[in-house]
Design a protein around this motif. Structure first.
Motif, PDB file in Angstrom:
ATOM      1  N   ASN A  66      48.009   2.697 -41.816  1.00 33.36           N
ATOM      2  CA  ASN A  66      47.467   1.632 -42.672  1.00 33.36           C
ATOM      3  C   ASN A  66      46.242   0.990 -42.036  1.00 33.36           C
ATOM      4  OD1 ASN A  66      49.466   2.048 -44.581  1.00 33.36           O
ATOM      5  ND2 ASN A  66      50.749   0.381 -43.850  1.00 33.36           N
ATOM      6  N   ARG A  67      46.313   0.743 -40.773  1.00 30.50           N
ATOM      7  CA  ARG A  67      45.211   0.072 -40.066  1.00 30.50           C
ATOM      8  C   ARG A  67      43.958   0.940 -40.030  1.00 30.50           C
ATOM      9  NH1 ARG A  67      44.549  -3.531 -35.562  1.00 30.50           N
ATOM     10  NH2 ARG A  67      42.438  -4.280 -35.916  1.00 30.50           N
ATOM     11  N   LEU A  68      44.152   2.256 -39.899  1.00 30.76           N
ATOM     12  CA  LEU A  68      43.016   3.172 -39.762  1.00 30.76           C
ATOM     13  C   LEU A  68      42.659   3.899 -41.059  1.00 30.76           C
ATOM     14  CD1 LEU A  68      44.024   4.701 -36.315  1.00 30.76           C
ATOM     15  CD2 LEU A  68      42.181   3.057 -36.767  1.00 30.76           C
ATOM     16  N   TYR A  69      43.360   3.580 -42.131  1.00 28.13           N
ATOM     17  CA  TYR A  69      43.151   4.248 -43.420  1.00 28.13           C
ATOM     18  C   TYR A  69      43.328   5.771 -43.289  1.00 28.13           C
ATOM     19  CZ  TYR A  69      41.058  -0.200 -44.816  1.00 28.13           C
ATOM     20  OH  TYR A  69      40.837  -1.526 -45.084  1.00 28.13           O
ATOM     21  N   LEU A  70      44.353   6.173 -42.554  1.00 31.43           N
ATOM     22  CA  LEU A  70      44.647   7.590 -42.378  1.00 31.43           C
ATOM     23  C   LEU A  70      46.022   7.892 -42.944  1.00 31.43           C
ATOM     24  CD1 LEU A  70      43.465   8.125 -38.678  1.00 31.43           C
ATOM     25  CD2 LEU A  70      42.251   8.781 -40.772  1.00 31.43           C
ATOM     26  N   ASP A  71      46.147   9.017 -43.642  1.00 29.38           N
ATOM     27  CA  ASP A  71      47.460   9.414 -44.142  1.00 29.38           C
ATOM     28  C   ASP A  71      48.216  10.145 -43.035  1.00 29.38           C
ATOM     29  OD1 ASP A  71      46.787  12.240 -44.171  1.00 29.38           O
ATOM     30  OD2 ASP A  71      45.726  11.893 -46.041  1.00 29.38           O
ATOM     31  N   SER A  72      49.505  10.323 -43.222  1.00 25.55           N
ATOM     32  CA  SER A  72      50.332  10.924 -42.164  1.00 25.55           C
ATOM     33  C   SER A  72      49.925  12.362 -41.873  1.00 25.55           C
ATOM     34  CB  SER A  72      51.816  10.834 -42.522  1.00 25.55           C
ATOM     35  OG  SER A  72      52.075  11.573 -43.696  1.00 25.55           O
ATOM     36  N   GLY A  73      49.390  13.071 -42.873  1.00 26.41           N
ATOM     37  CA  GLY A  73      48.937  14.440 -42.650  1.00 26.41           C
ATOM     38  C   GLY A  73      47.763  14.532 -41.690  1.00 26.41           C
ATOM     39  N   THR A  74      46.960  13.493 -41.646  1.00 24.73           N
ATOM     40  CA  THR A  74      45.832  13.424 -40.717  1.00 24.73           C
ATOM     41  C   THR A  74      46.267  12.813 -39.392  1.00 24.73           C
ATOM     42  OG1 THR A  74      44.320  13.138 -42.577  1.00 24.73           O
ATOM     43  CG2 THR A  74      43.500  12.484 -40.409  1.00 24.73           C
ATOM     44  N   LEU A  75      47.093  11.787 -39.461  1.00 20.85           N
ATOM     45  CA  LEU A  75      47.483  11.039 -38.272  1.00 20.85           C
ATOM     46  C   LEU A  75      48.449  11.813 -37.372  1.00 20.85           C
ATOM     47  CD1 LEU A  75      47.096   8.370 -36.823  1.00 20.85           C
ATOM     48  CD2 LEU A  75      48.913   7.401 -38.224  1.00 20.85           C
ATOM     49  N   THR A  76      49.400  12.519 -37.951  1.00 16.85           N
ATOM     50  CA  THR A  76      50.418  13.205 -37.148  1.00 16.85           C
ATOM     51  C   THR A  76      49.820  14.198 -36.148  1.00 16.85           C
ATOM     52  OG1 THR A  76      52.110  12.840 -38.822  1.00 16.85           O
ATOM     53  CG2 THR A  76      52.500  14.636 -37.259  1.00 16.85           C
ATOM     54  N   PRO A  77      48.915  15.101 -36.564  1.00 11.16           N
ATOM     55  CA  PRO A  77      48.337  16.007 -35.565  1.00 11.16           C
ATOM     56  C   PRO A  77      47.537  15.275 -34.482  1.00 11.16           C
ATOM     57  CG  PRO A  77      47.749  16.708 -37.800  1.00 11.16           C
ATOM     58  CD  PRO A  77      48.464  15.405 -37.914  1.00 11.16           C
ATOM     59  N   LEU A  78      46.876  14.188 -34.879  1.00 11.52           N
ATOM     60  CA  LEU A  78      46.131  13.358 -33.927  1.00 11.52           C
ATOM     61  C   LEU A  78      47.075  12.795 -32.867  1.00 11.52           C
ATOM     62  CD1 LEU A  78      43.751  10.829 -35.731  1.00 11.52           C
ATOM     63  CD2 LEU A  78      43.426  11.790 -33.483  1.00 11.52           C
ATOM     64  N   LEU A  79      48.187  12.262 -33.323  1.00  9.81           N
ATOM     65  CA  LEU A  79      49.168  11.674 -32.411  1.00  9.81           C
ATOM     66  C   LEU A  79      49.793  12.732 -31.513  1.00  9.81           C
ATOM     67  CD1 LEU A  79      50.902   9.129 -34.817  1.00  9.81           C
ATOM     68  CD2 LEU A  79      49.177   8.651 -33.064  1.00  9.81           C
ATOM     69  N   LYS A  80      50.035  13.906 -32.053  1.00 14.17           N
ATOM     70  CA  LYS A  80      50.598  14.997 -31.239  1.00 14.17           C
ATOM     71  C   LYS A  80      49.643  15.383 -30.116  1.00 14.17           C
ATOM     72  CE  LYS A  80      53.714  17.099 -34.609  1.00 14.17           C
ATOM     73  NZ  LYS A  80      54.014  18.292 -35.425  1.00 14.17           N
ATOM     74  N   ARG A  81      48.346  15.446 -30.412  1.00 13.43           N
ATOM     75  CA  ARG A  81      47.365  15.779 -29.371  1.00 13.43           C
ATOM     76  C   ARG A  81      47.303  14.674 -28.309  1.00 13.43           C
ATOM     77  NH1 ARG A  81      44.591  17.675 -33.880  1.00 13.43           N
ATOM     78  NH2 ARG A  81      43.182  15.891 -33.946  1.00 13.43           N
ATOM     79  N   LEU A  82      47.338  13.421 -28.737  1.00 18.89           N
ATOM     80  CA  LEU A  82      47.336  12.311 -27.777  1.00 18.89           C
ATOM     81  C   LEU A  82      48.595  12.330 -26.920  1.00 18.89           C
ATOM     82  CD1 LEU A  82      45.868   9.443 -29.979  1.00 18.89           C
ATOM     83  CD2 LEU A  82      44.817  10.426 -27.924  1.00 18.89           C
ATOM     84  N   GLU A  83      49.713  12.713 -27.519  1.00 18.78           N
ATOM     85  CA  GLU A  83      50.970  12.799 -26.767  1.00 18.78           C
ATOM     86  C   GLU A  83      50.895  13.936 -25.750  1.00 18.78           C
ATOM     87  OE1 GLU A  83      55.582  12.095 -27.869  1.00 18.78           O
ATOM     88  OE2 GLU A  83      54.552  13.614 -29.083  1.00 18.78           O
ATOM     89  N   ARG A  84      50.373  15.100 -26.165  1.00 15.27           N
ATOM     90  CA  ARG A  84      50.220  16.228 -25.233  1.00 15.27           C
ATOM     91  C   ARG A  84      49.277  15.875 -24.082  1.00 15.27           C
ATOM     92  NH1 ARG A  84      50.261  19.451 -29.999  1.00 15.27           N
ATOM     93  NH2 ARG A  84      47.984  19.510 -29.992  1.00 15.27           N
TER      94      ARG A  84
END
Length: 148
Positions: A66-84
Motif C-alpha cells: 500500500n505504501r509503495l503502490y505495489l501489488d503482491s505480484g511485484t512486491l513478493t519477488p522483490l522481498l524474496k531477493r532482499l531476503e536472499r
C-alpha cells in the motif's frame, strides 16, 4: 463560442505536455540512481522497500504494498531477493498467521548508514537544489497522493 483550432493543435504539442517532462525526468533520475545504488547492492525498487522499513521496521506485506503502490505480484519477488541478500526476513505473524511480516535483519539495519548519502548525491549529480526540489515534490504529491 467557436473552438480555437490553434488551441486544439497546441494542446497536442509534446512541448506543451506535463507528462513528458515528468516521464523524461523519471528516466533520468533512474539512470542517476542506478550506479549509486549498485554500490550498496540495491536496485531502485529494493531501495524503496528498504526506506519504508528503515522508517518503520516490521510491517506486513500488505502495508508495504500500500505504501509503495505495489501489488503482491511485484512486491513478493522483490522481498524474496532482499531476503536472499540477507537484508530482510519474512515470517508469519504469531497473532494472525494470515499476515506475513517483513522486518530488517542486522545487515539491513546496517545498510541504512551506507544509504544515508544517496539523496544528497542524487541532488548533487542532478544539479537540482533542495530548495528547487521541494516545490516539485509538493506538486508531484498532488498528482500521486502519498499514503503514510
Amino acid at each position: 463560442m467557436p473552438e480555437n483550432k490553434n488551441s486544439t493543435i497546441d494542446s497536442l504539442l509534446l512541448g506543451n505536455q506535463i507528462c513528458f517532462p515528468l516521464y523524461s525526468a523519471t528516466n533520468r533520475l533512474m539512470r542517476l540512481y542506478r550506479p549509486i545504488l549498485k554500490k550498496i547492492g540495491l536496485t531502485y525498487p529494493q531501495y524503496l522497500v528498504m526506506m519504508v522499513l528503515w522508517e518503520s521496521d516490521e510491517q506486513t506485506v500488505t502495508s508495504l504494498g500500500n505504501r509503495l503502490y505495489l501489488d503482491s505480484g511485484t512486491l513478493t519477488p522483490l522481498l524474496k531477493r532482499l531476503e536472499r541478500s540477507g537484508l530482510i526476513q519474512r515470517k508469519r505473524s504469531e497473532a494472525d498467521e494470515r499476515f506475513l511480516l517483513v522486518s530488517l535483519t542486522k545487515n539491513g539495519k546496517l545498510l541504512k548508514s551506507k544509504a544515508q548519502s544517496v539523496p544528497t548525491k542524487i541532488l548533487e549529480i542532478s544539479g537540482v537544489s533542495l530548495e528547487e526540489a521541494l516545490p516539485l515534490k509538493m506538486v508531484l504529491e498532488k498528482l500521486a497522493p502519498i499514503v503514510s
